[in-house]
Enzyme design. Sequence first.
Site, short mmCIF file in Angstrom:
data_model
loop_
_atom_site.label_atom_id
_atom_site.label_comp_id
_atom_site.label_asym_id
_atom_site.label_seq_id
_atom_site.Cartn_x
_atom_site.Cartn_y
_atom_site.Cartn_z
N LYS A 116 -6.09 0.89 -5.75
CA LYS A 116 -6.03 -0.24 -5.48
C LYS A 116 -6.40 -1.45 -6.67
O LYS A 116 -6.04 -2.43 -6.60
CB LYS A 116 -7.08 -0.41 -3.92
CG LYS A 116 -6.32 0.72 -3.53
CD LYS A 116 -5.31 0.10 -2.54
CE LYS A 116 -4.80 1.49 -1.75
NZ LYS A 116 -3.33 1.48 -1.30
N GLU A 200 -14.64 -8.03 -4.07
CA GLU A 200 -13.35 -9.14 -3.37
C GLU A 200 -14.26 -10.32 -2.70
O GLU A 200 -15.11 -9.90 -2.12
CB GLU A 200 -12.86 -8.86 -2.68
CG GLU A 200 -11.37 -8.26 -3.33
CD GLU A 200 -10.19 -7.60 -2.56
OE1 GLU A 200 -9.79 -7.14 -2.93
OE2 GLU A 200 -10.26 -7.57 -1.33
N HIS A 235 -8.51 -1.42 12.01
CA HIS A 235 -7.71 -0.95 11.19
C HIS A 235 -6.68 0.07 11.74
O HIS A 235 -6.19 0.07 10.77
CB HIS A 235 -8.45 -0.19 10.11
CG HIS A 235 -9.58 -1.31 9.78
ND1 HIS A 235 -9.37 -2.61 8.96
CD2 HIS A 235 -10.47 -1.14 9.00
CE1 HIS A 235 -10.24 -2.70 7.89
NE2 HIS A 235 -11.12 -1.70 8.73
N ARG A 292 6.17 3.43 1.53
CA ARG A 292 6.28 4.42 2.58
C ARG A 292 7.31 3.33 3.52
O ARG A 292 7.49 2.20 3.62
CB ARG A 292 5.67 5.66 3.04
CG ARG A 292 4.68 4.18 3.72
CD ARG A 292 4.06 5.11 4.70
NE ARG A 292 3.01 4.16 5.80
CZ ARG A 292 1.74 3.15 4.83
NH1 ARG A 292 1.34 3.66 4.45
NH2 ARG A 292 0.88 2.81 6.14
C1 MV4 Z 1 -10.02 -7.61 4.19
C2 MV4 Z 1 -10.27 -9.25 4.69
C3 MV4 Z 1 -11.30 -9.98 4.38
N1 MV4 Z 1 -11.47 -10.11 2.34
N2 MV4 Z 1 -10.50 -8.28 2.29
C4 MV4 Z 1 -8.18 -4.04 3.70
C5 MV4 Z 1 -7.39 -3.10 4.87
C6 MV4 Z 1 -6.96 -3.75 5.55
N3 MV4 Z 1 -6.01 -2.64 6.52
C7 MV4 Z 1 -8.09 -4.99 6.49
N4 MV4 Z 1 -8.30 -5.23 5.43
C8 MV4 Z 1 -8.88 -6.63 4.85
N5 MV4 Z 1 -9.28 -6.92 3.37
C9 MV4 Z 1 -11.06 -9.09 2.03
N6 MV4 Z 1 -10.87 -9.55 0.82
C10 MV4 Z 1 -10.38 -8.45 5.71
C11 MV4 Z 1 -9.12 -7.18 6.50
C12 MV4 Z 1 -8.96 -6.99 7.32
C13 MV4 Z 1 -10.14 -6.78 8.58
C14 MV4 Z 1 -11.20 -6.09 8.08
C15 MV4 Z 1 -12.43 -5.21 8.86
C16 MV4 Z 1 -12.05 -5.70 10.27
C17 MV4 Z 1 -10.34 -5.17 10.53
C18 MV4 Z 1 -9.29 -6.00 9.93
C19 MV4 Z 1 -7.86 -6.45 9.58
C20 MV4 Z 1 -7.24 -6.53 9.30
C21 MV4 Z 1 -8.14 -7.06 7.61
#
Ligand code: MV4
Length: 503
Positions: A116, A200, A235, A292
């Site tokens: 990443k 981040e 997620h 993918r």
């Molecule tokens: C984030 C974020 C907010 N700020 N990064 C990374 C993996 C992806 N599946 C979700 N991710 C996120 N990265 C920053 N800098 C918010 C998410 C995010 C998320 C985070 C926690 C719980 C659920 C989420 C659902 C979609 C996006």
Amino acid sequence: MIQKVLVANRGEIAVRIIRSCREMGIESVAVYSDADRSAMHVRYADEAYRLGPAPSTQSYLNIDAILSIAKKSGAHAIHPGYGFLSENADFANRIREAGLIFIGPSAEAIDAMGDKMRARALMQKAGVPIVPGTSALAEDEDEIKKMATQIGYPVMIKASAGGGGKGMRLINNEKELINGVRRAKSEAQTAFGNDAVYLEKYLLEPHHIEYQIMADNFGNVVHLYERECSVQRRHQKVVEETPSPFLTPQLREQMAQQAIAAAKSVNYSGAGTIEFLVDRDRNFYFLEMNTRLQVEHPITERVTGFDLVKAQIQVARNEPLSFGQKDVKQIGHAIECRIYAEDPTHNFVPSPGLVKHISEPLGLGVRTDGYVYEGYEIPMYYDPLISKLIVWAPTRKAAIQRMKRALYEYKITGVKTNIAFVQKIMEANDFVEGNYNTHFIANNFDFLMQPDSNCGDCEDIAMIMAFLDYQNKQNKRHDFARQRQTGQSNWKNVGRLFRHNPY
Ligand code: MV4
């Protein structure tokens, strides 16, 4: 060049790939574990070979076994599907070293996007917006504190070898930082064998919007527009739709161009997805690139009209894309609900077991990509996805109505499912109004967990099945046969009985 494809996967995606192979006149080779001996993909393929015992490590993740079957079967190419080995650069390399074709991008592209921090550096160099943050973290604690202060709290600690939410940690203030970094590094080392982490800026209430990309070996890179994937639980995406109700036409075009730039920066080939986070002010940032085909690809297929698996195989055959950017249009609106064998009333615990009854929705604008049938035993060893229910309609409002109708028709007994849960999502105001982000499920959890009025039917069906089972067990088959002869349907009477007099 490619006349026989080994599908190194299982479940609905294996069936999906085999279908496109058959339409292309390509022979398909299924591989299966002991738990999948009677699985649908085994039946649908032209040939099938046993991989090994049920556990994934001894079957669908067993590279030696897969390559040995590829050789034995005379397969020319291997399609990895998604999950399992689909983003394993070593798998791609070993397939090519064996003189076979890996249906996917170069191992270099897989490697680059799997790291990443490296992906962020590549995107920054390509001019693609990335989330404000750091590259590799310094060792010195004061330096780390300075970086976090420059970014501004709250910050996210992310594992470079992580992704899809794995190895992430939210830090609200400096007090939590150093201990958080130490634990994140330790967890990353344990989970991924790589303790590299970076920071981040934490984006508040972002949307998770991804762009489908298709690239061939002649420099042609085409986008097939976006998918809104913000309805997630831990997620795990639950509902996806296209077009996104959050994007403006200008933003849609800007993001599309950045998605193409991202793909070009790694000389991408095949189907890929560029994931973005979009904040509430509509600033967008590169999140990850998936090398993918994704679970949710069918909604893109439905609004653009292109078969993405066929396109993957054509690219793997070293053919130019059969379409250009001018041929890609977004027609109408498509929604996908992922149907899982899990129990929402018990914290979504997986619910494997015997499928006693399944009737899937049909009708105008409805597609189900599944693999489960009546009498099938859903194994406990793998992801509990039963199917994807995809609907299309000319407008978003009509697509939601159609999804509600299709979910009403979807009946599965013998295992618990999340059908009632996704029915509630279709009824939630924030979703109906298109006014939601990645916090949607958390913000609406009480409403989504209410017992659903429609679910009465599922209980009736379950009770009818239980009653019929009981009746049969009491050797009353002859009664049932007699009633059928007299035209007196047992089903209707029993249904009427239970509908108004539940236990
Ligand atoms: C984030 C974020 C907010 N700020 N990064 C990374 C993996 C992806 N599946 C979700 N991710 C996120 N990265 C920053 N800098 C918010 C998410 C995010 C998320 C985070 C926690 C719980 C659920 C989420 C659902 C979609 C996006």
